[in-house]
Design a protein around this motif. Sequence first.
Motif, mmCIF file in Angstrom:
data_model
loop_
_atom_site.group_PDB
_atom_site.id
_atom_site.type_symbol
_atom_site.label_atom_id
_atom_site.label_comp_id
_atom_site.label_asym_id
_atom_site.label_seq_id
_atom_site.Cartn_x
_atom_site.Cartn_y
_atom_site.Cartn_z
ATOM 1 N N VAL A 86 0.839 -1.199 0.000
ATOM 2 C CA VAL A 86 0.000 0.000 0.000
ATOM 3 C C VAL A 86 0.873 1.247 0.000
ATOM 4 N N GLN A 87 0.255 2.384 -0.320
ATOM 5 C CA GLN A 87 0.986 3.647 -0.402
ATOM 6 C C GLN A 87 1.126 4.348 0.939
ATOM 7 N N THR A 88 0.105 4.220 1.790
ATOM 8 C CA THR A 88 0.033 5.046 2.987
ATOM 9 C C THR A 88 -0.300 4.219 4.221
ATOM 10 N N ALA A 89 0.360 4.565 5.339
ATOM 11 C CA ALA A 89 0.042 3.986 6.645
ATOM 12 C C ALA A 89 0.053 5.124 7.667
ATOM 13 N N TYR A 90 -0.860 5.062 8.620
ATOM 14 C CA TYR A 90 -0.916 6.133 9.623
ATOM 15 C C TYR A 90 -1.629 5.661 10.880
ATOM 16 N N VAL A 91 -1.359 6.365 11.985
ATOM 17 C CA VAL A 91 -2.055 6.101 13.244
ATOM 18 C C VAL A 91 -2.789 7.366 13.659
ATOM 19 N N THR A 92 -3.963 7.180 14.264
ATOM 20 C CA THR A 92 -4.763 8.310 14.723
ATOM 21 C C THR A 92 -5.106 8.139 16.199
ATOM 22 N N MET A 93 -5.413 9.257 16.834
ATOM 23 C CA MET A 93 -5.922 9.235 18.201
ATOM 24 C C MET A 93 -7.282 9.915 18.227
ATOM 25 N N ARG A 94 -8.187 9.342 19.008
ATOM 26 C CA ARG A 94 -9.542 9.873 19.091
ATOM 27 C C ARG A 94 -9.678 10.857 20.244
ATOM 28 N N SER A 95 -10.323 12.000 19.975
ATOM 29 C CA SER A 95 -10.753 12.911 21.029
ATOM 30 C C SER A 95 -12.277 12.903 21.029
ATOM 31 N N LYS A 96 -12.882 13.839 21.722
ATOM 32 C CA LYS A 96 -14.338 13.827 21.862
ATOM 33 C C LYS A 96 -15.043 13.985 20.524
ATOM 34 N N HIS A 97 -14.521 14.858 19.662
ATOM 35 C CA HIS A 97 -15.216 15.155 18.414
ATOM 36 C C HIS A 97 -14.373 14.936 17.166
ATOM 37 N N ALA A 98 -13.153 14.445 17.311
ATOM 38 C CA ALA A 98 -12.280 14.383 16.136
ATOM 39 C C ALA A 98 -11.304 13.217 16.225
ATOM 40 N N MET A 99 -10.715 12.908 15.070
ATOM 41 C CA MET A 99 -9.613 11.965 14.984
ATOM 42 C C MET A 99 -8.377 12.741 14.544
ATOM 43 N N THR A 100 -7.256 12.516 15.220
ATOM 44 C CA THR A 100 -6.024 13.244 14.939
ATOM 45 C C THR A 100 -4.942 12.304 14.434
ATOM 46 N N VAL A 101 -4.301 12.660 13.341
ATOM 47 C CA VAL A 101 -3.211 11.856 12.793
ATOM 48 C C VAL A 101 -1.934 12.145 13.585
ATOM 49 N N LEU A 102 -1.445 11.138 14.302
ATOM 50 C CA LEU A 102 -0.241 11.312 15.109
ATOM 51 C C LEU A 102 1.028 11.100 14.296
ATOM 52 N N SER A 103 0.994 10.135 13.404
ATOM 53 C CA SER A 103 2.170 9.852 12.577
ATOM 54 C C SER A 103 1.709 9.160 11.298
ATOM 55 N N SER A 104 2.393 9.429 10.194
ATOM 56 C CA SER A 104 1.987 8.825 8.926
ATOM 57 C C SER A 104 3.186 8.652 7.997
ATOM 58 N N LEU A 105 3.021 7.737 7.063
ATOM 59 C CA LEU A 105 3.996 7.539 5.994
ATOM 60 C C LEU A 105 3.247 7.531 4.676
ATOM 61 N N ASN A 106 3.607 8.438 3.778
ATOM 62 C CA ASN A 106 3.012 8.521 2.446
ATOM 63 C C ASN A 106 4.130 8.310 1.435
ATOM 64 N N LYS A 107 4.139 7.176 0.760
ATOM 65 C CA LYS A 107 5.279 6.799 -0.071
ATOM 66 C C LYS A 107 5.385 7.610 -1.357
ATOM 67 N N LYS A 108 4.279 7.843 -2.039
ATOM 68 C CA LYS A 108 4.329 8.502 -3.343
ATOM 69 C C LYS A 108 3.821 9.944 -3.295
ATOM 70 N N GLU A 109 2.749 10.178 -2.569
ATOM 71 C CA GLU A 109 2.206 11.519 -2.427
ATOM 72 C C GLU A 109 1.567 11.647 -1.053
ATOM 73 N N GLU A 110 1.487 12.862 -0.543
ATOM 74 C CA GLU A 110 0.945 13.065 0.794
ATOM 75 C C GLU A 110 -0.576 12.994 0.759
ATOM 76 N N ILE A 111 -1.094 11.871 1.197
ATOM 77 C CA ILE A 111 -2.539 11.676 1.269
ATOM 78 C C ILE A 111 -3.051 12.043 2.646
ATOM 79 N N VAL A 112 -2.332 11.598 3.665
ATOM 80 C CA VAL A 112 -2.729 11.858 5.051
ATOM 81 C C VAL A 112 -1.564 12.551 5.768
ATOM 82 N N PRO A 113 -1.611 13.865 5.985
ATOM 83 C CA PRO A 113 -0.523 14.572 6.662
ATOM 84 C C PRO A 113 -0.557 14.369 8.170
ATOM 85 N N GLU A 114 0.607 14.470 8.791
ATOM 86 C CA GLU A 114 0.687 14.345 10.240
ATOM 87 C C GLU A 114 0.162 15.595 10.938
#
Length: 285
Positions: A32-60
């Motif tokens: 796959v192109q992209t892997a990332y981890v998120t953390m949940r808050s009350k109303h949102a999901m936050t990307v803590l760290s990500s790897l985008n191999k070809k293009e930035e799909i999910v920014p940190e």
Amino acid sequence: MSEEHLMDSEGYYSLKSAAQKIFEVVTQRLDVQTAYVTMRSKHAMTVLSSLNKKEEIVPEGYTIDYNESHCRLIINDQDHVLSTNNLMEDKLTSDIKASAELQVRGYLGVTLRDLKGNVFGTLCVMDKEEKNFDEQDIEFLQTIASVLSHMIDLDQTHYNMGLMNVPIIPITESVSVVPIQGIVDEERADKLMRDVLLYGKEQDIDHFVLDLSGLVVRDQFFSEMLPKLIQALQVMGIDTILTGITPEVAHKEIETNVLSTHKPKTVSNLKTALSTIGFKLVESH
């Protein structure tokens, strides 16, 4: 995706030092192109760290509304897994706003759990092409998730220990400074309110200077907690002066107009704040 910072992912030392190598293994193993981890808050999901191999799909470091995220489906699923070969055509995901924005097809996500077994985030992979993930792929990603969960849990514990203290700096018998630094989540906001009000009563404080220079702006704190704190202090007869207002705080006030109702005094720095109270700083020779 919203471009509002929710959590400084640089604070996750263990995660940041290991995640990129782990993501490289994951993206290679699952093709796959992209892997990332998120953390949940009350109303949102936050990307803590990500790897985008070809293009930035999910920014940190950015957030997406919880109800608009695929993570909601992962967390709500009985098996805590979401797997599809095409997000944009799958009945579960085709109507989600994030599917149209991301323009990805292959997707696999599993939950992250703390040491007590509570779900607090997700580990996800995605690709522009269609991907068919089998049970072995799911088991592999769940194994990786358990490792990352442990690292994130340790980092979060370290983070909370460092920020739960509410420093109150006495200037004189009736004047104290409260530096508000970092991100103020719900738990820390409650503690901040309790400690400041109790200190104000016990120490017979007349003036509190709230230094916002180190505050990381977050809607929930700025729109709810800060005005409540100022109002509570006013009810107790304690004057509040805000100092160290950053461009981010000023911009948020223009959007929300939440502070104008209570009309707190605002000055640029601590020296000016003390001067308005009647103190003069004299340099020693």
